[in-house]
Scaffold this motif. Structure first.
Motif, PDB file in Angstrom:
ATOM      1  N   THR A  23       0.831  -1.204   0.000  1.00 56.90           N
ATOM      2  CA  THR A  23       0.000   0.000   0.000  1.00 56.90           C
ATOM      3  C   THR A  23       0.865   1.253   0.000  1.00 56.90           C
ATOM      4  O   THR A  23       2.069   1.192   0.235  1.00 56.90           O
ATOM      5  CB  THR A  23      -0.889   0.082   1.246  1.00 56.90           C
ATOM      6  OG1 THR A  23      -0.049   0.355   2.380  1.00 56.90           O
ATOM      7  CG2 THR A  23      -1.663  -1.208   1.471  1.00 56.90           C
ATOM      8  N   GLU A  24       0.216   2.364  -0.229  1.00 52.59           N
ATOM      9  CA  GLU A  24       0.856   3.659  -0.001  1.00 52.59           C
ATOM     10  C   GLU A  24       1.210   3.772   1.496  1.00 52.59           C
ATOM     11  O   GLU A  24       0.699   3.011   2.308  1.00 52.59           O
ATOM     12  CB  GLU A  24      -0.136   4.772  -0.373  1.00 52.59           C
ATOM     13  CG  GLU A  24      -1.382   4.753   0.518  1.00 52.59           C
ATOM     14  CD  GLU A  24      -2.516   5.604  -0.030  1.00 52.59           C
ATOM     15  OE1 GLU A  24      -2.237   6.553  -0.741  1.00 52.59           O
ATOM     16  OE2 GLU A  24      -3.674   5.291   0.266  1.00 52.59           O
TER      17      GLU A  24
ATOM     18  N   PHE B 208       1.668  -6.995   1.925  1.00 50.74           N
ATOM     19  CA  PHE B 208       0.834  -8.174   2.198  1.00 50.74           C
ATOM     20  C   PHE B 208       0.777  -9.117   1.010  1.00 50.74           C
ATOM     21  O   PHE B 208       1.127  -8.768  -0.107  1.00 50.74           O
ATOM     22  CB  PHE B 208      -0.565  -7.747   2.649  1.00 50.74           C
ATOM     23  CG  PHE B 208      -1.416  -7.074   1.597  1.00 50.74           C
ATOM     24  CD1 PHE B 208      -1.212  -5.745   1.256  1.00 50.74           C
ATOM     25  CD2 PHE B 208      -2.440  -7.775   0.963  1.00 50.74           C
ATOM     26  CE1 PHE B 208      -2.000  -5.127   0.298  1.00 50.74           C
ATOM     27  CE2 PHE B 208      -3.242  -7.159   0.014  1.00 50.74           C
ATOM     28  CZ  PHE B 208      -3.022  -5.829  -0.319  1.00 50.74           C
TER      29      PHE B 208
ATOM     30  N   GLN C 133      -6.932  -9.205  -5.752  1.00 46.33           N
ATOM     31  CA  GLN C 133      -8.256  -8.824  -5.225  1.00 46.33           C
ATOM     32  C   GLN C 133      -8.627  -9.665  -4.013  1.00 46.33           C
ATOM     33  O   GLN C 133      -9.137  -9.153  -3.011  1.00 46.33           O
ATOM     34  CB  GLN C 133      -9.306  -8.995  -6.330  1.00 46.33           C
ATOM     35  CG  GLN C 133      -9.154  -7.988  -7.467  1.00 46.33           C
ATOM     36  CD  GLN C 133      -9.919  -8.386  -8.714  1.00 46.33           C
ATOM     37  OE1 GLN C 133     -10.260  -9.550  -8.917  1.00 46.33           O
ATOM     38  NE2 GLN C 133     -10.208  -7.409  -9.560  1.00 46.33           N
ATOM     39  N   LEU C 134      -8.345 -10.959  -4.099  1.00 54.24           N
ATOM     40  CA  LEU C 134      -8.702 -11.849  -2.991  1.00 54.24           C
ATOM     41  C   LEU C 134      -7.882 -11.519  -1.742  1.00 54.24           C
ATOM     42  O   LEU C 134      -8.409 -11.433  -0.633  1.00 54.24           O
ATOM     43  CB  LEU C 134      -8.481 -13.309  -3.413  1.00 54.24           C
ATOM     44  CG  LEU C 134      -8.775 -14.372  -2.353  1.00 54.24           C
ATOM     45  CD1 LEU C 134     -10.217 -14.277  -1.874  1.00 54.24           C
ATOM     46  CD2 LEU C 134      -8.496 -15.770  -2.919  1.00 54.24           C
TER      47      LEU C 134
ATOM     48  N   THR D 162      -6.565  -8.700  -1.023  1.00 59.83           N
ATOM     49  CA  THR D 162      -7.038  -7.405  -0.525  1.00 59.83           C
ATOM     50  C   THR D 162      -8.318  -7.590   0.281  1.00 59.83           C
ATOM     51  O   THR D 162      -8.480  -7.017   1.364  1.00 59.83           O
ATOM     52  CB  THR D 162      -7.267  -6.452  -1.714  1.00 59.83           C
ATOM     53  OG1 THR D 162      -6.056  -6.338  -2.453  1.00 59.83           O
ATOM     54  CG2 THR D 162      -7.681  -5.075  -1.234  1.00 59.83           C
ATOM     55  N   ARG D 163      -9.208  -8.421  -0.256  1.00 60.67           N
ATOM     56  CA  ARG D 163     -10.464  -8.665   0.456  1.00 60.67           C
ATOM     57  C   ARG D 163     -10.207  -9.312   1.820  1.00 60.67           C
ATOM     58  O   ARG D 163     -10.752  -8.888   2.846  1.00 60.67           O
ATOM     59  CB  ARG D 163     -11.358  -9.582  -0.394  1.00 60.67           C
ATOM     60  CG  ARG D 163     -12.795  -9.546   0.030  1.00 60.67           C
ATOM     61  CD  ARG D 163     -13.659 -10.233  -0.982  1.00 60.67           C
ATOM     62  NE  ARG D 163     -13.550 -11.685  -0.854  1.00 60.67           N
ATOM     63  CZ  ARG D 163     -14.512 -12.524  -1.275  1.00 60.67           C
ATOM     64  NH1 ARG D 163     -15.599 -12.052  -1.844  1.00 60.67           N
ATOM     65  NH2 ARG D 163     -14.362 -13.813  -1.132  1.00 60.67           N
TER      66      ARG D 163
ATOM     67  N   LEU E  30      -7.506  -9.181   3.555  1.00 61.67           N
ATOM     68  CA  LEU E  30      -6.799  -8.270   4.460  1.00 61.67           C
ATOM     69  C   LEU E  30      -7.751  -7.243   5.065  1.00 61.67           C
ATOM     70  O   LEU E  30      -7.673  -6.944   6.260  1.00 61.67           O
ATOM     71  CB  LEU E  30      -5.651  -7.570   3.717  1.00 61.67           C
ATOM     72  CG  LEU E  30      -4.835  -6.604   4.583  1.00 61.67           C
ATOM     73  CD1 LEU E  30      -4.191  -7.358   5.754  1.00 61.67           C
ATOM     74  CD2 LEU E  30      -3.761  -5.898   3.772  1.00 61.67           C
ATOM     75  N   ILE E  31      -8.657  -6.715   4.256  1.00 60.63           N
ATOM     76  CA  ILE E  31      -9.607  -5.728   4.779  1.00 60.63           C
ATOM     77  C   ILE E  31     -10.482  -6.380   5.848  1.00 60.63           C
ATOM     78  O   ILE E  31     -10.827  -5.756   6.859  1.00 60.63           O
ATOM     79  CB  ILE E  31     -10.464  -5.141   3.641  1.00 60.63           C
ATOM     80  CG1 ILE E  31      -9.611  -4.257   2.729  1.00 60.63           C
ATOM     81  CG2 ILE E  31     -11.638  -4.324   4.199  1.00 60.63           C
ATOM     82  CD1 ILE E  31     -10.335  -3.750   1.501  1.00 60.63           C
TER      83      ILE E  31
ATOM     84  N   LEU F 248      -7.905  -0.671   6.644  1.00 61.58           N
ATOM     85  CA  LEU F 248      -7.166  -0.613   5.380  1.00 61.58           C
ATOM     86  C   LEU F 248      -8.070  -0.435   4.159  1.00 61.58           C
ATOM     87  O   LEU F 248      -7.577  -0.194   3.055  1.00 61.58           O
ATOM     88  CB  LEU F 248      -6.302  -1.871   5.214  1.00 61.58           C
ATOM     89  CG  LEU F 248      -5.106  -1.927   6.162  1.00 61.58           C
ATOM     90  CD1 LEU F 248      -4.394  -3.268   6.046  1.00 61.58           C
ATOM     91  CD2 LEU F 248      -4.127  -0.794   5.856  1.00 61.58           C
ATOM     92  N   ALA F 249      -9.377  -0.539   4.353  1.00 61.92           N
ATOM     93  CA  ALA F 249     -10.293  -0.317   3.223  1.00 61.92           C
ATOM     94  C   ALA F 249     -10.087   1.065   2.621  1.00 61.92           C
ATOM     95  O   ALA F 249     -10.339   1.274   1.441  1.00 61.92           O
ATOM     96  CB  ALA F 249     -11.737  -0.480   3.685  1.00 61.92           C
TER      97      ALA F 249
ATOM     98  N   ALA G 109      -7.226   2.572   2.268  1.00 58.24           N
ATOM     99  CA  ALA G 109      -5.882   2.739   1.704  1.00 58.24           C
ATOM    100  C   ALA G 109      -5.863   2.417   0.215  1.00 58.24           C
ATOM    101  O   ALA G 109      -6.837   1.921  -0.343  1.00 58.24           O
ATOM    102  CB  ALA G 109      -4.901   1.840   2.451  1.00 58.24           C
ATOM    103  N   ARG G 110      -4.745   2.704  -0.401  1.00 51.96           N
ATOM    104  CA  ARG G 110      -4.572   2.396  -1.817  1.00 51.96           C
ATOM    105  C   ARG G 110      -3.369   1.485  -2.021  1.00 51.96           C
ATOM    106  O   ARG G 110      -2.374   1.593  -1.297  1.00 51.96           O
ATOM    107  CB  ARG G 110      -4.343   3.697  -2.622  1.00 51.96           C
ATOM    108  CG  ARG G 110      -5.595   4.478  -2.817  1.00 51.96           C
ATOM    109  CD  ARG G 110      -5.316   5.866  -3.342  1.00 51.96           C
ATOM    110  NE  ARG G 110      -6.579   6.600  -3.406  1.00 51.96           N
ATOM    111  CZ  ARG G 110      -7.237   6.861  -4.536  1.00 51.96           C
ATOM    112  NH1 ARG G 110      -6.737   6.497  -5.698  1.00 51.96           N
ATOM    113  NH2 ARG G 110      -8.374   7.504  -4.509  1.00 51.96           N
ATOM    114  N   ILE G 111      -3.475   0.657  -3.019  1.00 52.06           N
ATOM    115  CA  ILE G 111      -2.368  -0.224  -3.396  1.00 52.06           C
ATOM    116  C   ILE G 111      -1.510   0.515  -4.419  1.00 52.06           C
ATOM    117  O   ILE G 111      -2.038   1.106  -5.364  1.00 52.06           O
ATOM    118  CB  ILE G 111      -2.911  -1.526  -3.996  1.00 52.06           C
ATOM    119  CG1 ILE G 111      -3.591  -2.334  -2.894  1.00 52.06           C
ATOM    120  CG2 ILE G 111      -1.799  -2.336  -4.661  1.00 52.06           C
ATOM    121  CD1 ILE G 111      -4.511  -3.385  -3.409  1.00 52.06           C
TER     122      ILE G 111
END
Lengths: 397, 453
Positions: free
Chosen positions: A236-237, A266, A289-290, A292-293, A295-296, A302-303, A305-307
């Motif tokens: 992420t940023e 991550f 995507q998975l 990220t899902r 992790l959120i 973290l929802a 945040a930006r990748i």
């Protein structure tokens, strides 16, 4: 591939190492420090595959019991990196937390903790409520966790290259951009044919060729089923520094850590896209995507945040998901350390120490018997992995 | 816009994914909401072209699937991953053929003080004016090289800014020496001379052959002056804002992800995608148009867009108007020759980095200074830009090296005494720009090829 170095080879070396990941570079370092003449051949640049692109977890936590002695030895070396290689590689003993979604997961963690305590490791088990008291950013649907305070994280991009430079300073001949085309036993020597047409000779040969380790083993009659494994990593940023431990989920579908600069690194999801022939990997969108899902779900803040980047690399996966480490079963003077199956980063520094023991003294006090290649090569006696191992597929962690 | 128009004319219905609020790209950018300014105010001498393009696009809109505010962040095979900012959703499109017209962004140099508040990129200064009707400051100095420098300076002067000076790094003699190349495109020469005369008329001094450029000020109060040497004299101009631009950089990140090969262009001093037939990338079904495929300017972009449409139609088995294509190709060749003259007249002054101090930031996102990059070249021994990035973090931040990679490369080249071929370019990893995690997570669809084991 570029040949970064055209200086002549010596007529013979004590030891030749194939593969410049952390395992190979640490082996070159320990042997060179002991006064042996060592040459290391790395097809690309040291640490450009699994050693350099993994998650960066320095974890004893959750390992297969066959790996635990090696992992414990590695952990002591992680503390010594500044003296050993002149750089700390951003190693931070931040602690590692293994999260349990269910009571079944919790049961697994408890069982593993009993094994770990037999090895003298310190493991804290906490309930869901205690967990959220300690880490207020975690999601609410967790059953508990086990915590190993002495585990941590480091910057994978730095470790193998710094071991390589330290090996050079200790006298090792590190050849980057030099491919090994073939290796064979010739009398009491190993004869190593290089991709550029040159030939090198050595008394001892070390196979730390990562995902390509099976090729070297096969040329000495040791056939093992190693498959490519590409972790799908994201970052992420920079965000305010909150997540100070490294986290992993039981089952391995998510692992995450934050560095003091603020970026959250991550992985998880599924494998990245791999073209093994061309030695190329690409992050897989569905996997990103998975992960990220997942992790959120574990860290809802973290929802927002930006990748900013994703990446991958190639590791070698053994059928039982633990590496091959130790002497060859067919050839005197040949030693293997490959197939780290997605969790070799922490072990890498110990490979040099243990192979150093074996090559210099003929024995080691670190128990590695269960990692022997003989589990695949002798009468189909492959070791089954029913022992207490968590997250066998925790790729890249 | 021209590529889409060409496809529509042939009866196709393309999807047009546009990062902007409205069609127009950078040069013909439209304000997000009409603010009463006339096209002449916004686009000056190019107002007619701007209107023609905007009208064309309005006309074809019923026949295209236009998606503004949509960032394409990855291309792999025939899949295009996007993030739709207005709906805050991510998704994927499949396309058998892809035209990338990704444009270019400012090229800046890490000159002393360039990160002070008040120092803007030239394109940023222009967008501020064009899209938001807002100046970067009342007293402004323009620093850089190339035609855009004069255009934006003039636009600022006309908009009421006190333009203290144009500080041009190219020498007058160099400009004159190569100006004959503009004979291929006299209109460009006339425009350029027009900008300079207008600036002179408005009392804006132009300093040429500038070097030893420094942005002065304190980090808490921002820019207070720009100092430089020109014509054997030292100058120091008080100002509260400065805009800096040394031409533009092709935005080829998506092309690279889609598999396009890149090569170093000596004349453009940057990496550009390989092209055949003017618009074809090194991958079947991939066409590159506009400045994203090597910088040739807005007029050429219209031609390249139409040619990309033609190439795509041809690959689909359509017949295309051969004489029209010939006209376009001829025009494009002229444009490239004129561009080459401009590139020679206004070279990127990379020599200004010869004396780059160790403590000057190069990668802003990660706050990495020149000395930190130089350090990792020694230990642990980076040999190329990707290793320099891996070890130092230069190029690892929000912009993923889009802004600093050429400058990092220049530092590595100087330290290693190697050329661009040996040092390489910073490889692109998706996403090319930041993507929100929530949208990413919501877009998850199981992939039968994605395995855990």
């Amino acid at each position: 591939m570029m040949d970064l170095d055209r200086t002549p080879l010596q007529s013979g070396y004590d030891v030749a190492v194939i593969g410049g990941g952390t395992a190979g570079c640490s082996t070159a370092l320990f042997l060179a420090r002991a006064g042996l003449s060592v040459v290391l051949f790395e097809r690309h640049q040291c640490g450009s595959q699994a050693s350099g692109v993994n998650y960066g977890g320095v974890r004893q936590h959750g390992r297969h019991r066959a790996e635990i002695p090696l992992s414990i030895r590695a952990r002591t070396i992680w503390d010594e990196l500044p003296d050993l290689i002149g750089h700390d590689c951003e190693f931070d003993a931040s602690g590692h937390v293994k999260l349990a979604r269910t009571q079944d997961d919790m049961g697994e963690l408890e069982a593993w903790a009993r094994v770990a305590r037999d090895f003298g490791l310190e493991v804290d088990l906490v309930t869901g409520n205690q967990l959220r008291d300690r880490f207020d950013y975690l999601g609410s649907s967790l059953a508990g966790a086990s915590i190993m305070p002495q585990d941590g994280q480091a910057n994978p991009r730095l470790v193998a290259p710094h071991f390589a430079r330290a090996a050079e300073r200790a006298g090792a001949d590190v050849r980057e951009g030099v491919d090994v085309a073939a290796a064979e036993r010739e009398g009491t020597n190993f004869r190593i044919e290089l991709g550029d047409g040159r030939t090198a000779f050595a008394d001892v040969l070390v196979n730390t060729a990562g995902a390509w380790g099976y090729e070297v083993a096969a040329s000495f009659g040791e056939s093992v089923a190693e498959a490519p494994l590409s972790p799908n990593m994201l970052v992420t940023e920079p965000l305010p520094y909150r997540v100070k431990c490294s986290f992993g989920m039981c089952g391995g579908d998510i692992y995450a850590r934050q560095i003091p600069r603020g970026n959250v690194i991550f992985g998880g999801g599924t494998r990245a896209i791999t073209d093994f022939e061309k030695n190329r990997t690409r992050p897989r969108t569905s996997s990103s995507q998975l992960a990220t899902r997942n992790l959120i779900h574990a860290m809802p803040f973290l929802a927002e945040a930006r990748i900013i980047r994703s990446w991958s690399g190639i590791d070698g996966l053994m059928p039982d998901k633990i590496p091959v480490v130790g002497p060859s079963s067919t050839t005197a003077g040949l030693f293997h350390a490959f197939g780290f199956s997605g969790h070799g980063f922490q072990l890498g520094p110990a490979i040099g120490a243990v192979l150093g023991d074996l090559i210099l003294d003929g024995r080691t006090d670190t128990s590695i018997e269960e990692l022997s290649i003989t589990r695949f090569t002798q009468d189909g006696a492959g070791v089954r992995t029913t022992s207490n191992q968590l997250n066998p597929s925790e790729q890249g962690e | 816009m021209r590529a889409a128009e060409t496809l529509v004319k042939a009866g196709l219905r393309p999807v047009v994914l546009d990062e902007g609020f409205k069609a127009g790209g950078q040069i013909y950018r439209q304000p997000p909401v009409p603010d009463g300014r006339e096209p002449e105010d916004l686009y000056g001498s190019e107002a007619e072209k701007a209107c023609a393009l905007h009208e064309t696009f309005e006309r074809i809109r019923p026949n295209i699937d236009y998606r503004p505010r949509t960032l394409v962040w990855n291309v792999i095979g025939d899949s295009v991953d996007y993030y739709d900012e207005s709906a805050d959703v991510a998704g994927r499109l499949q396309a058998s053929h892809l035209i990338l017209a990704t444009g270019a962004t400012d090229r800046t140099l890490p000159l002393p003080g360039w990160t002070l508040p008040g120092v803007y990129s030239l394109g940023g200064a222009q967008i501020s004016l064009k899209a938001h009707h807002s100046l970067i400051g009342q007293e402004v100095v323009f620093v850089g090289t190339g035609p855009l420098l004069y255009l934006v300076s003039l636009q600022y002067a006309k908009a009421g800014a006190d333009v203290k000076a144009v500080v041009e790094t190219a020498s007058w003699s160099n400009q004159l020496r190569h100006a004959s190349g503009l004979a291929h495109l006299p209109s460009a020469a006339v425009r350029g001379v027009g900008f300079m005369l207008s600036l002179r008329r408005m009392g804006v001094p132009i300093y040429r052959g500038a070097h030893a450029i420094r942005f002065e000020g304190e980090s808490d109060c921002g820019l207070t002056a720009v100092s430089f040497e020109s014509g054997g004299r030292s100058h120091r101009l008080s100002c509260i804002a400065a805009a800096m631009g040394f031409g533009v950089r092709s935005e080829w990140q998506l092309a690279e992800l889609a598999g396009a090969q890149l090569s170093w262009s000596d004349i453009q001093q940057q990496w550009v995608p390989d092209l055949t037939d003017h618009v074809r990338a090194s991958v079947d079904g991939l066409y590159l148009a506009g400045d994203g495929a090597g910088v040739c300017g807005a007029d050429a972009a219209e031609v390249r867009g139409e040619l990309a449409g033609f190439a795509l139609l041809q690959d689909l088995g359509h017949s295309v108007d051969a004489s029209r294509r010939q006209v376009l190709e001829k025009s494009l060749k002229k444009q490239w020759r004129a561009r080459a003259a401009l590139d020679r007249m206004y070279p990127v002054p990379m020599h200004l980095l010869d004396e780059l101090a160790d403590d000057t930031l190069v990668c802003r996102c990660e706050a990495i200074a020149a000395g930190e990059i130089r350090h990792v070249l020694v230990r642990p021994g980076a040999e190329d830009v990707n290793r320099a990035k891996a070890f130092s973090r230069a190029g690892m931040g929000r912009c993923q090296g889009r802004m600093c990679a050429l400058n990092v490369q220049a530092i590595v080249e100087r330290a290693k005494e190697q050329g661009p071929q040996a040092i390489g370019w910073q490889r692109t990893q998706p996403p090319i720009k930041p993507v929100p995690m929530a949208a990413m997570a919501d877009a998850y669809v199981p992939d039968p090829e994605g395995t855990r084991e």
